[in-house]
Design a protein around this motif. Sequence first.
Motif, PDB file in Angstrom:
ATOM      1  N   GLY A   1       0.816  -1.211   0.000  1.00 50.71           N
ATOM      2  CA  GLY A   1       0.000   0.000   0.000  1.00 50.71           C
ATOM      3  C   GLY A   1       0.846   1.255   0.000  1.00 50.71           C
ATOM      4  O   GLY A   1       0.531   2.230  -0.695  1.00 50.71           O
ATOM      5  N   VAL A   2       1.952   1.241   0.757  1.00 53.38           N
ATOM      6  CA  VAL A   2       2.853   2.400   0.812  1.00 53.38           C
ATOM      7  C   VAL A   2       3.473   2.647  -0.554  1.00 53.38           C
ATOM      8  O   VAL A   2       3.507   3.784  -1.054  1.00 53.38           O
ATOM      9  CB  VAL A   2       3.957   2.181   1.861  1.00 53.38           C
ATOM     10  CG1 VAL A   2       4.989   3.307   1.798  1.00 53.38           C
ATOM     11  CG2 VAL A   2       3.355   2.093   3.261  1.00 53.38           C
ATOM     12  N   SER A   3       3.969   1.598  -1.182  1.00 51.96           N
ATOM     13  CA  SER A   3       4.602   1.720  -2.491  1.00 51.96           C
ATOM     14  C   SER A   3       3.628   2.245  -3.541  1.00 51.96           C
ATOM     15  O   SER A   3       3.955   3.137  -4.331  1.00 51.96           O
ATOM     16  CB  SER A   3       5.161   0.363  -2.928  1.00 51.96           C
ATOM     17  OG  SER A   3       5.761   0.444  -4.194  1.00 51.96           O
ATOM     18  N   GLU A   4       2.439   1.702  -3.546  1.00 52.17           N
ATOM     19  CA  GLU A   4       1.431   2.132  -4.524  1.00 52.17           C
ATOM     20  C   GLU A   4       1.050   3.591  -4.316  1.00 52.17           C
ATOM     21  O   GLU A   4       0.907   4.353  -5.275  1.00 52.17           O
ATOM     22  CB  GLU A   4       0.195   1.244  -4.406  1.00 52.17           C
ATOM     23  CG  GLU A   4      -0.875   1.537  -5.441  1.00 52.17           C
ATOM     24  CD  GLU A   4      -2.048   0.578  -5.348  1.00 52.17           C
ATOM     25  OE1 GLU A   4      -2.888   0.587  -6.263  1.00 52.17           O
ATOM     26  OE2 GLU A   4      -2.122  -0.176  -4.358  1.00 52.17           O
ATOM     27  N   GLU A   5       0.894   3.988  -3.060  1.00 51.66           N
ATOM     28  CA  GLU A   5       0.496   5.357  -2.741  1.00 51.66           C
ATOM     29  C   GLU A   5       1.566   6.364  -3.166  1.00 51.66           C
ATOM     30  O   GLU A   5       1.250   7.470  -3.616  1.00 51.66           O
ATOM     31  CB  GLU A   5       0.239   5.478  -1.239  1.00 51.66           C
ATOM     32  CG  GLU A   5      -0.226   6.844  -0.786  1.00 51.66           C
ATOM     33  CD  GLU A   5      -1.628   7.185  -1.250  1.00 51.66           C
ATOM     34  OE1 GLU A   5      -1.934   8.390  -1.349  1.00 51.66           O
ATOM     35  OE2 GLU A   5      -2.409   6.246  -1.526  1.00 51.66           O
ATOM     36  N   LEU A   6       2.837   5.976  -3.033  1.00 53.17           N
ATOM     37  CA  LEU A   6       3.937   6.880  -3.352  1.00 53.17           C
ATOM     38  C   LEU A   6       4.339   6.847  -4.821  1.00 53.17           C
ATOM     39  O   LEU A   6       5.189   7.616  -5.252  1.00 53.17           O
ATOM     40  CB  LEU A   6       5.156   6.552  -2.489  1.00 53.17           C
ATOM     41  CG  LEU A   6       4.966   6.700  -0.969  1.00 53.17           C
ATOM     42  CD1 LEU A   6       6.240   6.314  -0.237  1.00 53.17           C
ATOM     43  CD2 LEU A   6       4.561   8.127  -0.616  1.00 53.17           C
ATOM     44  N   GLY A   7       3.734   5.943  -5.582  1.00 59.57           N
ATOM     45  CA  GLY A   7       4.046   5.859  -7.008  1.00 59.57           C
ATOM     46  C   GLY A   7       5.190   4.925  -7.343  1.00 59.57           C
ATOM     47  O   GLY A   7       5.825   5.070  -8.398  1.00 59.57           O
TER      48      GLY A   7
ATOM     49  N   SER B   1       6.157   8.902   3.656  1.00 53.46           N
ATOM     50  CA  SER B   1       5.526  10.008   2.929  1.00 53.46           C
ATOM     51  C   SER B   1       6.387  11.261   2.988  1.00 53.46           C
ATOM     52  O   SER B   1       6.471  12.013   2.014  1.00 53.46           O
ATOM     53  CB  SER B   1       4.140  10.299   3.529  1.00 53.46           C
ATOM     54  OG  SER B   1       3.299   9.165   3.436  1.00 53.46           O
TER      55      SER B   1
ATOM     56  N   SER C   1       9.669  10.711   0.909  1.00 52.96           N
ATOM     57  CA  SER C   1       9.454  10.669  -0.540  1.00 52.96           C
ATOM     58  C   SER C   1       9.728  12.014  -1.195  1.00 52.96           C
ATOM     59  O   SER C   1       9.986  12.081  -2.414  1.00 52.96           O
ATOM     60  CB  SER C   1       8.018  10.229  -0.841  1.00 52.96           C
ATOM     61  OG  SER C   1       7.071  11.194  -0.383  1.00 52.96           O
TER      62      SER C   1
ATOM     63  N   VAL D   1       4.819   4.099   7.391  1.00 50.85           N
ATOM     64  CA  VAL D   1       3.746   4.733   6.616  1.00 50.85           C
ATOM     65  C   VAL D   1       3.824   6.246   6.768  1.00 50.85           C
ATOM     66  O   VAL D   1       3.690   6.997   5.787  1.00 50.85           O
ATOM     67  CB  VAL D   1       2.365   4.222   7.076  1.00 50.85           C
ATOM     68  CG1 VAL D   1       1.251   5.062   6.442  1.00 50.85           C
ATOM     69  CG2 VAL D   1       2.188   2.761   6.695  1.00 50.85           C
TER      70      VAL D   1
END
Length: 230
Positions: A139-145, A224, A227, A220
Amino acid sequence: MNSFLQDSVFFGVAVSIIAYEAGSQLKKKFKTAIFNPLLIAVAATIVLLILCGIDYDSYYEGAKYLSYLLTPATVCLAIPMYEQMELLKKNWKAVMAGILSGVLTSLICILAMAAVFSLSHETYVTLLPKSITVAIGMGVSEELGGYVTITVAVILITGILGNMIGEGVCRLFRIKEPIARGVAIGTASHAIGTARAMEMGEVEGAMSSLSIAVAGLLTVAFASVFSFFW
């Protein structure tokens, strides 16, 4: 034969379980860290798929049912933590400080690696959640692109390495305190490392279980922020 295997809904599950059991038997026989059951299972599955000419999607059609057990299995790690609750209450400041320092160290190392190897932003954020459990890291990877599939691979590699060398690293640096050993392994190598911590002792397993949850939440939040640094 290949068509039968690819069309079988149980193929992926059967391969995964048999490969892992083979790895477990090798570990019991040779008692060497290199024969990590998960590492053996991954390698054996890859070789089998290549030799049989079976694509990953066909394998995953059956193996995905094992993935459904990942989250509840992670939640079950709270049981040993509950059993050591009194010990946690007495040492909660040191435990939280250890987890926080471990999370920040992991993120700072990824940032330094991005600078040294001139990684792209996408690759950088893909690696940030390397030390937390797959259920949270994806979820973290997907959220950050980031690239989610690579994140999963990196998390597994991190966990396997922690499982294999975690105890040895503790011995190398003469870390004998069970709480410190558990926090270090859980923060650095999530659930796979925790499996080894549980073999080391009840306290190590409990503290490692706690570290998974807390490190996941802290990562998490901090991922963010990190990033934006690269």
